[in-house]
Design a protein around this motif. Sequence first.
Motif, short mmCIF file in Angstrom:
data_model
loop_
_atom_site.label_atom_id
_atom_site.label_comp_id
_atom_site.label_asym_id
_atom_site.label_seq_id
_atom_site.Cartn_x
_atom_site.Cartn_y
_atom_site.Cartn_z
N ASN D 15 13.90 -18.77 16.56
CA ASN D 15 14.86 -20.08 16.87
C ASN D 15 15.09 -20.87 15.73
OD1 ASN D 15 15.52 -19.78 19.52
ND2 ASN D 15 13.58 -20.64 20.14
N ARG D 16 13.88 -20.71 14.51
CA ARG D 16 14.01 -21.72 13.68
C ARG D 16 14.96 -20.96 12.26
NH1 ARG D 16 8.30 -20.80 11.81
NH2 ARG D 16 9.53 -19.51 10.50
N ILE D 17 15.02 -19.73 12.46
CA ILE D 17 15.68 -19.07 11.48
C ILE D 17 17.22 -19.32 11.42
CG2 ILE D 17 16.41 -16.89 10.45
CD1 ILE D 17 13.76 -15.92 11.25
N LYS D 32 33.43 -10.53 22.51
CA LYS D 32 33.33 -11.61 23.62
C LYS D 32 32.01 -12.26 23.97
CE LYS D 32 37.54 -10.06 26.03
NZ LYS D 32 37.70 -9.21 27.38
N VAL D 33 30.98 -11.43 23.33
CA VAL D 33 29.53 -11.95 23.83
C VAL D 33 29.04 -13.11 23.06
CG1 VAL D 33 28.32 -10.77 21.84
CG2 VAL D 33 27.35 -10.66 23.85
N ASP D 34 28.15 -13.85 23.73
CA ASP D 34 27.63 -15.13 23.09
C ASP D 34 26.66 -14.60 22.14
OD1 ASP D 34 25.97 -17.19 22.50
OD2 ASP D 34 25.71 -17.83 24.65
N PRO D 35 26.97 -15.16 20.71
CA PRO D 35 26.07 -14.60 19.67
C PRO D 35 24.70 -15.14 19.55
CG PRO D 35 27.83 -16.21 18.98
CD PRO D 35 28.03 -15.95 20.19
N ASP D 36 24.58 -16.04 20.21
CA ASP D 36 23.20 -16.95 20.33
C ASP D 36 22.07 -16.40 21.41
OD1 ASP D 36 23.90 -18.38 18.10
OD2 ASP D 36 24.87 -19.87 19.44
N LYS D 37 22.55 -15.11 22.10
CA LYS D 37 21.73 -14.78 23.27
C LYS D 37 20.45 -14.07 22.23
CE LYS D 37 23.98 -15.24 26.94
NZ LYS D 37 23.33 -16.05 28.00
N PHE D 38 19.18 -14.04 22.92
CA PHE D 38 18.09 -13.52 22.23
C PHE D 38 17.17 -13.16 23.39
CE2 PHE D 38 13.82 -13.50 20.79
CZ PHE D 38 13.91 -12.62 19.61
N GLY D 39 16.70 -11.96 23.71
CA GLY D 39 15.75 -11.48 24.66
C GLY D 39 14.75 -10.30 24.21
N MET D 40 13.68 -10.26 24.83
CA MET D 40 12.88 -9.26 24.43
C MET D 40 11.89 -8.95 25.56
SD MET D 40 10.52 -9.82 20.81
CE MET D 40 9.77 -8.68 19.94
N PHE D 41 11.70 -7.66 25.87
CA PHE D 41 10.71 -6.99 26.78
C PHE D 41 9.96 -6.12 26.38
CE2 PHE D 41 9.49 -4.71 30.46
CZ PHE D 41 9.52 -5.62 31.57
#
Lengths: 304, 304, 304, 304
Positions: D15-17, D32-41
């Motif tokens: 988030n900081r970067i 069309k995708v939201d560029p700010d998505k971030f997920g991890m599993f």
Amino acid sequence: MDFQNILNIIHKDCNRIENHGKIANYIPELAKVDPDKFGMFLLTNENESYEIGDSQEKFSIQSISKVISLTIAAELVGQDLWKRVEVEPSGTPFNSLTELERDKGIPRNPFINAGAIIIADVLLSVLDDPINDFLTFIRKLAGDDDIYYNEKVAESEKDYGYRNTALVNYMKALGNIENDIDDVLNFYYHQCAIEMTCEQLARTFSIFANAGKKISSKKQVISAKSVKRINAIMQTCGFYDEAGEFAYRVGLPGKSGVGGGIVAVHPTAYVVAVWSPKLNEKGNSNLGIHALEDLTNLSGLSVF
Amino acid sequence: MDFQNILNIIHKDCNRIENHGKIANYIPELAKVDPDKFGMFLLTNENESYEIGDSQEKFSIQSISKVISLTIAAELVGQDLWKRVEVEPSGTPFNSLTELERDKGIPRNPFINAGAIIIADVLLSVLDDPINDFLTFIRKLAGDDDIYYNEKVAESEKDYGYRNTALVNYMKALGNIENDIDDVLNFYYHQCAIEMTCEQLARTFSIFANAGKKISSKKQVISAKSVKRINAIMQTCGFYDEAGEFAYRVGLPGKSGVGGGIVAVHPTAYVVAVWSPKLNEKGNSNLGIHALEDLTNLSGLSVF
Amino acid sequence: MDFQNILNIIHKDCNRIENHGKIANYIPELAKVDPDKFGMFLLTNENESYEIGDSQEKFSIQSISKVISLTIAAELVGQDLWKRVEVEPSGTPFNSLTELERDKGIPRNPFINAGAIIIADVLLSVLDDPINDFLTFIRKLAGDDDIYYNEKVAESEKDYGYRNTALVNYMKALGNIENDIDDVLNFYYHQCAIEMTCEQLARTFSIFANAGKKISSKKQVISAKSVKRINAIMQTCGFYDEAGEFAYRVGLPGKSGVGGGIVAVHPTAYVVAVWSPKLNEKGNSNLGIHALEDLTNLSGLSVF
Amino acid sequence: MDFQNILNIIHKDCNRIENHGKIANYIPELAKVDPDKFGMFLLTNENESYEIGDSQEKFSIQSISKVISLTIAAELVGQDLWKRVEVEPSGTPFNSLTELERDKGIPRNPFINAGAIIIADVLLSVLDDPINDFLTFIRKLAGDDDIYYNEKVAESEKDYGYRNTALVNYMKALGNIENDIDDVLNFYYHQCAIEMTCEQLARTFSIFANAGKKISSKKQVISAKSVKRINAIMQTCGFYDEAGEFAYRVGLPGKSGVGGGIVAVHPTAYVVAVWSPKLNEKGNSNLGIHALEDLTNLSGLSVF
């Protein structure tokens, strides 16, 4: 020595040589040709003609047509043409994708396949009825209406044209193709599928030996400046990656096709067409080059 | 229009143009030249001469010397020469290692640096006193003993010649260099370091405009067949990767050097030398090409 | 199955195989080796060792030394090192000039010759007495002072090193060499000329199996982070253009040399050195790779 | 430190970067995708799972699907597969035609576009109903039927796929495509158009972290030997021409897609999927690589 004597000597010389060339067999239609055909037709700027062998038999002119399409494009489009294709020798085999990649989709010259496909695309954008207009232009240059597309050859080219399909798609990806890909290829394959005799070919190219005027009618078809430039491109790019060797051995601007034809011009003296189907390793007529080397050596008439 | 008028028009035209070229600065000695020099000298086959500007001032002929060394090698070695170097245009910048790698150490032609180094190696194996013999041969061609190597330039080339050292070592690794590497480079750098005026250069190259005979003395120096071949190589390979463009715009066999000189020949009419130090992006004299384009357009005398 | 059993099975398996590889003969000194030598030494992170065949005989480690010089350079120079060399697999044979040209003199990775020459240049700029310091560092890693340069091999490399001379000159021309060319090559050739046994090699590389600590003494020599990175480079670049194949068949980070040696590490379990002089077409030990493939298959211990 | 803490730290760090990457826009659907998505599993071999951010949101897996199709092909075809595609890193951008030309139509590895197209062609020849069978296989691996092709994406890929059309035609010309070109591309584009969440992706790839067994059910899906090999190919070829950099920074076998997803495995510990749409210059998820670098640094768990 007069030209008829020279042609006779060349004919004997070529009969004597063991020809290790091979006919083009990448499409079935081309593979059907009699590999031992040999014809030659020479027309001087004084409108005197000389011929030997199968000079009145039709064959597939293939890439030789690229000079005609360039001529039309240069007349209709002018300098802007050179934003989409360069005029430098290619240095690699005629269907190379590597150079195209390095040069961002701008082909090195209008006589490699990629470049000729660009010219086809250019003409599609400016001609009303490209396939008919192209044939009409050639018939006028030749002064002969008995010239046709061989539809079987055009079809056959399409069926085996994976490499050209690759080229045109790649250039489309790089932004250098304007028209529909199938239309571009269809027009391109038709150009390759024109059939002409040595005489028809020589008469068609007579404008390049005579500062833009047809030798028969003296009618100015294109400017002297255009002739100078197209001859220069034939000289540096007309024989794929054998252009330097052809300049060295023959010393005339010219263009070859995988049907075994070659047409060459001496810009102040004559035009000559030769046909012998067996090709050397670089894809140019083996005996054809030999015959033209004899011609410039015996006549002393090369551009160099 | 006579040639003096044409040269005068060219001179005016060139003065008018804003020249965005840059002088060669890869060695300090070359960077010292006055960038605004401009000279031209034309000699017809009737031994009439015309000149403008700084035509009597000496400059470093650099790569133009490659034509002379090729001429000597072709005379002394004959056909075997072509086992070690080809005659095809290079398609990439003049000092490219990539092509050399692809072609197994056989340079594409004798006018790229790699090819000229091969020619230097060939001459080292056959000449008694290469550096002296080379200068003597040029002086005879020019009919003028006031021609010298600039030792500072030769030394400077050596000090900054990492690329050429790379080339010669690479070809040695691939088995295409016979002599000691330092000897080859020393001879090569001397060739590049010859200084001549436009007049001397034109007189030296007059054999290529006159079927092998010096224009002044009518003495046959090399065969007409050799002339045909060397002119062909100049046409297809004389301007690095701008050979196609030069053929297209000028239409004469010729050779350029990074000192800003260009010499060009019309094989039945004249020889011309031009000098203007600022180079275009391809490393050829910017105004020099412009002047020669004017010349063939105004005189109507190109080979195409 | 314990490691000694596995090594015995491998030994039998390797004896049974007909080895079509060829020993390196580009320098006379390397061509003198007995082609049928075969040795292997494995050291676990518990400091248990296993060996077969000629594991106590010295051989020329050649390119394996590149890992050690990279290790020193990474420690002394840090991140700035990666401005002068990349970490990507090369995709072409190990001495290619083409890639170097494309990448403006920045070698693809520190294990191709060009990259190792850059590392030599980097070390020359920071070490007081490079040739001695390098040997001292290796002796400390090995815990063994009986390790020497073979001066004849170093000399021989120099005499036949035209390709490397080409490389270093080319990179100098492109601005990526700081020191005198002869000094760089002399240091580089010494590194290649180190001779070690399989045991010495395994002990030297034990830091890469043990997060930077020597297995014998538990002393931290380099950081765990450095180990992770150098192992990664060995994995992706350690076998010239056979890196993918080695990862696929063996599945361990490793480095080969044309002397027929290979050292490989399992980053949490063991280090292994194998020596068999006959090389496959890509220049890596033919039986060596086979033996390591057996090892990871039989032990189930690869990184993948 | 436990994995949930690590993921939380990574989330904060990411988030900081300031993320200078750019989302893929070569097809409208992806743009069309939201560029700010971030997920991890992350799923451990003990079947414990950890997640952060948009880990339950579907995205286009794009090239990540190439690992699955390779897995099926390797199982069904075995060693013969490797006659049609190699396992070496490519050294050039992912859609390069140059390498293909040099290698005679045999792609360098199954993860560049050309190689994946070959795999699609291989599967077309052996599967009854390729598009359905492929989806069924993925659903079984994921243990989840809520996985679909996005037909709009597949269609969009086709409309802008000139480069891929070039590739497949070129390989057809070189004899390395068996099936109809349109069928091959249609299947290939469907594979790219699968949509999955980070969790689904991690569960699908769990076999590569667990010697071929699904982590949830312990069921053996493919052999441990296959896992070793496919992990090796992911390690050396999974990130186009950034494979070395990914190995160096992260140190895990993995595969990225231009949808911004990356999946990576530690072959004895865990599988992890991350999604962040903005790509770096090499076409890999900018934050995704950063997150995985944090993960192996903080956990100390890489393969190297």
